[in-house]
Design a protein around this motif. Structure first.
Motif, PDB file in Angstrom:
ATOM      1  N   UNK A  56       0.852  -1.201   0.000  1.00  0.00           N
ATOM      2  CA  UNK A  56       0.000   0.000   0.000  1.00  0.00           C
ATOM      3  C   UNK A  56       0.880   1.240   0.000  1.00  0.00           C
ATOM      4  N   UNK A  57       0.334   2.346  -0.478  1.00  0.00           N
ATOM      5  CA  UNK A  57       1.110   3.592  -0.446  1.00  0.00           C
ATOM      6  C   UNK A  57       0.844   4.303   0.875  1.00  0.00           C
ATOM      7  N   UNK A  58       1.929   4.558   1.572  1.00  0.00           N
ATOM      8  CA  UNK A  58       1.814   5.205   2.880  1.00  0.00           C
ATOM      9  C   UNK A  58       1.670   6.714   2.717  1.00  0.00           C
ATOM     10  N   UNK A  59       0.967   7.378   3.640  1.00  0.00           N
ATOM     11  CA  UNK A  59       0.889   8.856   3.598  1.00  0.00           C
ATOM     12  C   UNK A  59       2.212   9.449   4.086  1.00  0.00           C
ATOM     13  N   UNK A  68      -7.679  10.638  18.336  1.00  0.00           N
ATOM     14  CA  UNK A  68      -7.735   9.694  17.212  1.00  0.00           C
ATOM     15  C   UNK A  68      -6.367   9.471  16.554  1.00  0.00           C
ATOM     16  N   UNK A  69      -5.320  10.045  17.145  1.00  0.00           N
ATOM     17  CA  UNK A  69      -3.974   9.904  16.553  1.00  0.00           C
ATOM     18  C   UNK A  69      -3.494   8.450  16.636  1.00  0.00           C
ATOM     19  N   UNK A  70      -3.005   7.897  15.540  1.00  0.00           N
ATOM     20  CA  UNK A  70      -2.467   6.532  15.605  1.00  0.00           C
ATOM     21  C   UNK A  70      -1.185   6.493  16.442  1.00  0.00           C
ATOM     22  N   UNK A  71      -1.065   5.449  17.252  1.00  0.00           N
ATOM     23  CA  UNK A  71       0.095   5.319  18.151  1.00  0.00           C
ATOM     24  C   UNK A  71       0.710   3.927  18.005  1.00  0.00           C
ATOM     25  N   UNK A  72       2.024   3.916  17.822  1.00  0.00           N
ATOM     26  CA  UNK A  72       2.781   2.655  17.804  1.00  0.00           C
ATOM     27  C   UNK A  72       3.718   2.663  19.005  1.00  0.00           C
ATOM     28  N   UNK A 110       2.516   0.111   8.069  1.00  0.00           N
ATOM     29  CA  UNK A 110       1.576  -0.153   6.960  1.00  0.00           C
ATOM     30  C   UNK A 110       0.256  -0.702   7.497  1.00  0.00           C
ATOM     31  N   UNK A 111       0.366  -1.587   8.484  1.00  0.00           N
ATOM     32  CA  UNK A 111      -0.848  -2.187   9.065  1.00  0.00           C
ATOM     33  C   UNK A 111      -1.707  -1.114   9.742  1.00  0.00           C
ATOM     34  N   UNK A 112      -1.039  -0.212  10.469  1.00  0.00           N
ATOM     35  CA  UNK A 112      -1.778   0.851  11.161  1.00  0.00           C
ATOM     36  C   UNK A 112      -2.498   1.753  10.151  1.00  0.00           C
ATOM     37  N   UNK A 113      -1.772   2.197   9.129  1.00  0.00           N
ATOM     38  CA  UNK A 113      -2.393   3.134   8.171  1.00  0.00           C
ATOM     39  C   UNK A 113      -3.428   2.442   7.293  1.00  0.00           C
ATOM     40  N   UNK A 114      -3.217   1.156   7.049  1.00  0.00           N
ATOM     41  CA  UNK A 114      -4.224   0.401   6.291  1.00  0.00           C
ATOM     42  C   UNK A 114      -5.516   0.312   7.100  1.00  0.00           C
ATOM     43  N   UNK A 115      -5.350   0.079   8.409  1.00  0.00           N
ATOM     44  CA  UNK A 115      -6.517   0.013   9.293  1.00  0.00           C
ATOM     45  C   UNK A 115      -7.254   1.335   9.339  1.00  0.00           C
ATOM     46  N   UNK A 116      -6.497   2.437   9.357  1.00  0.00           N
ATOM     47  CA  UNK A 116      -7.121   3.764   9.393  1.00  0.00           C
ATOM     48  C   UNK A 116      -7.862   4.055   8.093  1.00  0.00           C
ATOM     49  N   UNK A 117      -7.261   3.629   6.985  1.00  0.00           N
ATOM     50  CA  UNK A 117      -7.879   3.880   5.676  1.00  0.00           C
ATOM     51  C   UNK A 117      -9.182   3.100   5.533  1.00  0.00           C
ATOM     52  N   UNK A 118      -9.258   1.974   6.223  1.00  0.00           N
ATOM     53  CA  UNK A 118     -10.458   1.129   6.133  1.00  0.00           C
ATOM     54  C   UNK A 118     -11.603   1.624   6.979  1.00  0.00           C
ATOM     55  N   UNK A 119     -11.333   2.607   7.841  1.00  0.00           N
ATOM     56  CA  UNK A 119     -12.403   3.079   8.742  1.00  0.00           C
ATOM     57  C   UNK A 119     -13.314   4.085   8.052  1.00  0.00           C
TER      58      UNK A 119
END
Lengths: 131, 242
Positions: free
Chosen positions: A1-4, A81-85, A122-131
């Motif tokens: 996937x293309x990351x932001x 709502x900020x993604x956190x790793x 990639x998994x985190x941003x893919x999950x966000x894109x799916x929401x």
């Protein structure tokens, strides 16, 4: 996937070497806008006053631990709502559960490889894109 | 016989032998009150021997922490702490600082080198697609630069040891400090128990005395504090006879 790749990222770790490693790997992936902080207490004001779109944090740090930083972010209406790793040496089952309950999007145990970091992002941003 | 070196085990054996003779004498003369009194004293000797064991353990740990030595090569890098003692915890802190500095130097070089290699690789990639007869050379250059970049990334990731080893050393330092503090607290508590029975002689370098060392109120108060300095630990141990 293309990351932001334009996403502004904050990396928080009390060890300079780890901050710089994560930053370099993020550069290698293609991210350009990366800031650094050495613990939760210095990171939180940066997050509140900045326009960060992604947080990568360690757990064990002086002043304010990573788990408390995660809770503070999730309690802030603007940041919640900020993604956190979380990238940490803490690998006990109960700690991972605690981190998940606090609201991290994913969890990496040190030491890690660049591929692992990239896959998790990639998994985190893919999950966000799916929401 | 005094040998010049204090031996707590020998001292306890001698005390028990003396009490055994007293007990035999009391039993021979049917002095039951005296016999039970001697038995109480024998029990007290047993408790005091535990107290002495704790004291020696605390003293040994404290001495090991304060006088921790490294070999000549290591001494070149490790500085003495502010008290002048090359203490264990201070030296472990120095190990963390040294590895941090080493990792920083490596990362500085990587920060300067990795972007150059990336740029060269990208340039070679672009050139090889329109290079005509020079295509093979540029392809080899691109491949070599890819390998160099990969190797540099592995060196970068290897610097993560500094974070993990540093965290481990910090934890060990914390455990050592707490262990020493807890032993001192236990020793102080044991001393209270000791005062309820006949005191054992104070440890001496060249003689065995029959007087117990009194613990000052200030020393006891010191032992209750959350964190003791190395100097105050020394003073407290000395006041307890160790």
């Amino acid at each position: 996937m293309s990351l932001p790749l334009e996403t502004k990222i904050l990396v928080v770790d009390d060890f300079e070497s780890m901050r710089r490693i994560v930053k370099q790997v993020l550069h290698d992936i293609g991210f350009k806008d990366i800031s650094l902080a050495d613990d939760g207490a210095t990171a939180l004001p940066l997050l509140k006053n900045g326009d960060f779109g992604f947080l990568i944090t360690d757990w064990n740090m002086p002043q304010m631990e990573g788990i408390d930083l995660v809770k503070a972010v999730r309690a802030d209406p603007r940041l919640k709502s900020m993604p956190i790793l979380m990238v940490t040496a803490e690998a006990k089952r109960e700690q991972i559960i605690q981190a998940a309950q606090a609201g991290v999007n994913d969890y990496i145990v040190k030491p890690f490889t660049p591929d692992t970091l990239k896959a998790k992002i990639e998994k985190i941003f893919k999950g966000l894109a799916g929401k | 016989m005094t040998t010049g070196v204090f031996d707590p085990e020998q001292m306890i054996v001698e005390r028990l032998q003396g009490k055994a003779a007293e007990l035999a004498s009391c039993l021979e003369s049917h002095d039951m009150v005296g016999a039970f009194s001697v038995i109480e004293h024998i029990n007290a000797v047993r408790e005091e021997s535990i107290f002495y064991g704790l004291g020696l353990l605390a003293r040994g740990l404290h001495t090991a922490i304060v006088t921790f030595e490294v070999d000549d090569h290591g001494k070149h890098y490790l500085a003495e702490d502010e008290t002048g003692a090359a203490g264990l915890t201070s030296q472990l802190d120095n190990v963390v600082r040294m590895s941090e500095e080493s990792a920083r130097k490596t990362l500085n070089i990587l920060d300067a080198t990795l972007p150059m290699v990336r740029d060269l690789r990208v340039a070679a990639d672009r050139a090889s697609s329109s290079a005509g007869v020079q295509g093979d050379f540029l392809e080899a250059q691109k491949s070599g630069l890819q390998q160099i970049e990969q190797n540099l990334m592995e060196i970068l990731m290897a610097q993560g040891f500094q974070d993990l080893s540093g965290q481990a050393i910090r934890k060990v330092n914390g455990i050592l400090g707490n262990l020493q503090k807890d032993l001192i607290a236990l020793l102080t508590y044991a001393n209270h128990v000791k005062t309820m029975s006949e005191p054992l002689p104070v440890q001496g370098a060249d003689a065995v005395s029959d007087e117990s060392a009194p613990v000052s109120a200030a020393a006891e108060e010191e032992a209750k504090e959350a964190a003791l300095s190395q100097g105050s630990v020394d003073d407290l141990l000395a006041s307890l006879g160790f």
